[in-house]
Design an enzyme around this catalytic site. Structure first.
Site, PDB file in Angstrom:
ATOM      1  N   LYS A 280       1.264  -1.010   0.416  1.00  0.00           N
ATOM      2  CA  LYS A 280       0.278  -0.597  -0.315  1.00  0.00           C
ATOM      3  C   LYS A 280       1.222   1.093   0.119  1.00  0.00           C
ATOM      4  CE  LYS A 280      -4.755   1.328   2.091  1.00  0.00           C
ATOM      5  NZ  LYS A 280      -5.083   1.454   2.812  1.00  0.00           N
ATOM      6  N   GLU A 365     -18.325  -5.317  11.802  1.00  0.00           N
ATOM      7  CA  GLU A 365     -19.858  -4.127  12.226  1.00  0.00           C
ATOM      8  C   GLU A 365     -20.520  -4.975  13.333  1.00  0.00           C
ATOM      9  OE1 GLU A 365     -18.279  -2.278   9.551  1.00  0.00           O
ATOM     10  OE2 GLU A 365     -19.026  -4.159   9.212  1.00  0.00           O
ATOM     11  N   ARG A 393     -24.752  -1.605   8.652  1.00  0.00           N
ATOM     12  CA  ARG A 393     -25.081  -2.872   8.673  1.00  0.00           C
ATOM     13  C   ARG A 393     -25.186  -3.763   9.512  1.00  0.00           C
ATOM     14  NH1 ARG A 393     -20.299  -3.096   4.368  1.00  0.00           N
ATOM     15  NH2 ARG A 393     -19.062  -4.492   5.232  1.00  0.00           N
TER      16      ARG A 393
END
Length: 635
Positions: A280, A365, A393
């Site tokens: 990344k 979540e 969610r």
């Protein structure tokens, strides 16, 4: 310069793999330069440059379907599909979206701002393809962090069972936004670190092929030997047991190697998973060194990596984080829980101060919500710190496990209201509507940072069930802070300005908008009251009854969906009381999704400004004068 010659994916196929290799450097430089001005998701896109080039080189978009999980890593895809000239408008009002956007291009086939949806979408497209008798490829690109989402595992299980032709690319950079956590992360780490697996596997496979098939026993045990080797060497066994052909790990920055792997995957009948290792922030040192900070970045200086941020008051998130530390020092029962957003939720310093009382569950979540319910039942004081848009969610768990049990969970709902450049997938405008109708829960929103601190104390002292405080993604007003925090009486509103004839009921930052409107009206000789409706549930019934007795015209002002939020609850209250004949106007977010831009532009677009409030009250006055004139002269 090769990049200037690439206007559509087909242009890539004019060049050899060797000729395309320098293209990756050109794309990285383009992204670094453009995002230094606009800001955006830099680190995630720098990590997938070669991967995206290889996809478009090997496949034929849009006939072949590319499904990017979340979609914030699709900038390279946008460049290669004819949108390079739109990057100056990235994430701006009426400009190019920072996520995949179907309306932008035929090459964008799936939109998402939340993680872990790509595999289910890919399965749906594969089923549709097969039912239509077509033979296009379906490719899902999902990060290792997104694999912690339960929905991804549900899809993996189904895909493996159905055995349809479908390719999953696991973009493994050891990150989601924050560093990944959990067993899946540890499993993938074992695969990454096992350098001997591929060589050993190839050697054994070659050896087995050379054994003459003269003994039935040897022939029958050949595959079993290979399976034992897989278990011994770890790599990919989970995915193969789920029904996938596993290929990898593959160097995600080796363009020839990626293309070879994709060509190999094309020969597989059934689902295949290509495990790609990427870095990344690849190619820009500041982003490589701190990919968390550079995941979503404001404009910056390219040479130094210095972020250009306006100087001002702290964000509400920062005030929350500091106050939670204060409260946790006083009450050892407090435990902070977040789904993969410790930095974004302001909990980094809390984690440093209380490492044992900070739990990052990864992108999970639902799990976080149910876990908080259980902790509360055992006498702890869990604080579920979550963005409003991500809390959606966990809706079933909020209903079934928290509110139905009346569990004493504290919700810290960040990014309540408009969020700006991330746009429609990230606005926190629905949580009031989908939470206030659930029994047992208390909902609050402060007008400033001082009131937020008192609400946090209120939540801590509240022992009768779930309680939530929501706050926006903006800088605080900068009001003085009380040293001593005291609980606020549940369901109490405050009249912050006295007036006659008109009343503005506002919540959160809209209180300041209401006061600005009252100032404008005062200059025009109109007096308006302003009420801070700091409790969204329960309402201040006593104040609402008194307000009805005055006969004032009422404007309800909120930065939330007009359907189902505060305005709806006020109307419901008066209907339940049998009170009719009141003039009530609702100003909220209309029944449509609001796209990216600045928060100021978004508020102006939907009419949540002081001028809009003034206009609404002027309409009341005009209608009143018209009605009065008719009564005075019935002929």
């Amino acid at each position: 310069m090769l990049l200037s010659k690439i206007n559509e994916p087909h242009d890539l196929k004019k060049y050899s793999v060797e000729q395309l290799t320098p293209l990756a450097s050109e794309i990285r430089q383009f992204l670094i330069e453009k995002l230094s001005v606009t800001g955006g998701h830099l680190a995630s896109n720098l990590g997938v440059v070669e991967l995206t080039i290889a996809l478009h080189y090997c496949y034929n978009s849009p006939v072949d379907k590319f499904i990017f999980d979340v979609g914030h890593q699709a900038y390279v895809h946008k460049i290669l599909t004819g949108r390079m000239d739109k990057f100056d408008t990235l994430r701006k009002h009426n400009g190019m979206c920072g996520f995949v956007k179907r309306a932008e291009s035929e090459h964008d086939v799936w939109e998402a701002g939340h993680s872990s949806t790509s595999l289910s979408a890919a399965m749906g497209m594969a089923i549709a393809r097969d039912l239509k008798g077509e033979n296009n490829k379906v490719v899902a690109v999902i990060g290792d962090g997104a694999l912690t989402g339960g929905m991804a595992f549900e899809a993996l299980n189904h895909i493996g069972h159905e055995q349809r032709n479908l390719m999953v690319i696991l973009n493994d950079n050891e990150m989601s936004i924050a560093p990944n956590v959990g067993a899946m992360h540890n499993y993938l780490t074992k695969i990454r670190s096992d350098k001997n697996y591929l060589r050993a596997k190839d050697e054994v496979e070659q050896l087995l092929k050379k054994i003459p098939a003269i003994g039935g026993k040897i022939a029958k045990t050949a595959e079993r030997v290979k399976d034992s080797l897989k278990y011994l060497m770890v790599s990919g066994v989970l995915f193969e047991e789920l029904g996938f052909k596993y290929l990898g790990p593959v160097d995600g920055h080796d363009l020839p190697g990626l293309i070879d792997s994709f060509n190999q995957a094309n020969n597989v009948n059934g689902p295949v998973l290509v495990h790609v290792l990427t870095t990344k922030g690849k190619g820009y040192t500041p982003a490589e060194e701190d990919s968390h900070k550079w995941h979503g970045i404001s404009p910056y200086k390219i040479e130094s990596g210095q972020v250009l941020k306006a100087v001002g008051n702290p964000m509400y998130t920062e005030v929350f984080g500091k106050t939670l530390i204060e409260l946790a020092e006083q009450d050892e029962r407090i435990v902070a829980v977040t789904p993969a957003m410790p930095g974004g939720s302001g909990l980094v310093k809390f984690a440093e101060r209380f490492p044992d009382r900070m739990i990052d569950v990864g992108i999970a979540e639902q799990h976080a919500a149910t876990m908080c319910a259980a902790m509360a039942m055992e006498g702890m004081k869990p604080v579920y710190a979550v963005y409003s848009t991500f809390m959606q969610r966990a809706y079933d768990q909020i209903v079934h496990d928290i509110c139905r049990h009346n569990a004493n969970v504290m919700f810290a709902i960040d990014r309540a209201g408009f969020v700006g450049a991330d746009g429609e997938t990230h606005h926190g405008v629905f949580d009031i509507a989908f939470m206030r109708h659930i029994p047992n829960i208390v909902l609050m929103m402060p007008k400033d940072e001082n009131e937020l601190r008192h609400m946090m104390k209120t939540a801590l002292e509240y022992n009768e069930g779930p309680i939530a405080y929501r706050y926006p993604r903006i800088n605080v007003p900068g009001v003085p802070l009380d040293e001593v925090l005291t609980p606020i009486p549940i369901g109490s509103w405050v009249k912050v300005r006295e007036g006659e004839g008109f009343t503005i009921i506002a919540v959160g930052p809209m209180v300041q908008v209401a006061e600005a409107a009252a100032d404008i009206l005062k200059r025009e000789g109109v007096s308006a009251s302003v009420i801070n409706a700091r409790f969204l549930k329960p309402l201040d019934n006593e104040m609402l009854l008194k307000l009805a007795q005055t006969g004032n015209k009422i404007v309800v002002l909120e930065e939330a969906s007009q359907a189902g939020s505060l305005g709806s609850s006020v109307l419901e209250f008066y209907a339940e009381q049998g009170i009719s004949g009141l003039d009530i106007s609702l100003l909220g977010i209309p029944d449509r999704f609001i796209e990216h831009g600045s928060i100021k532009e978004q508020l102006e677009e939907v009419g949540l400004t002081a001028e809009s409030v003034v206009h609404e009250i002027q309409k009341f006055r005009s209608e009143h004068q018209l009605t009065y004139g008719k009564k005075a002269n019935p002929f």
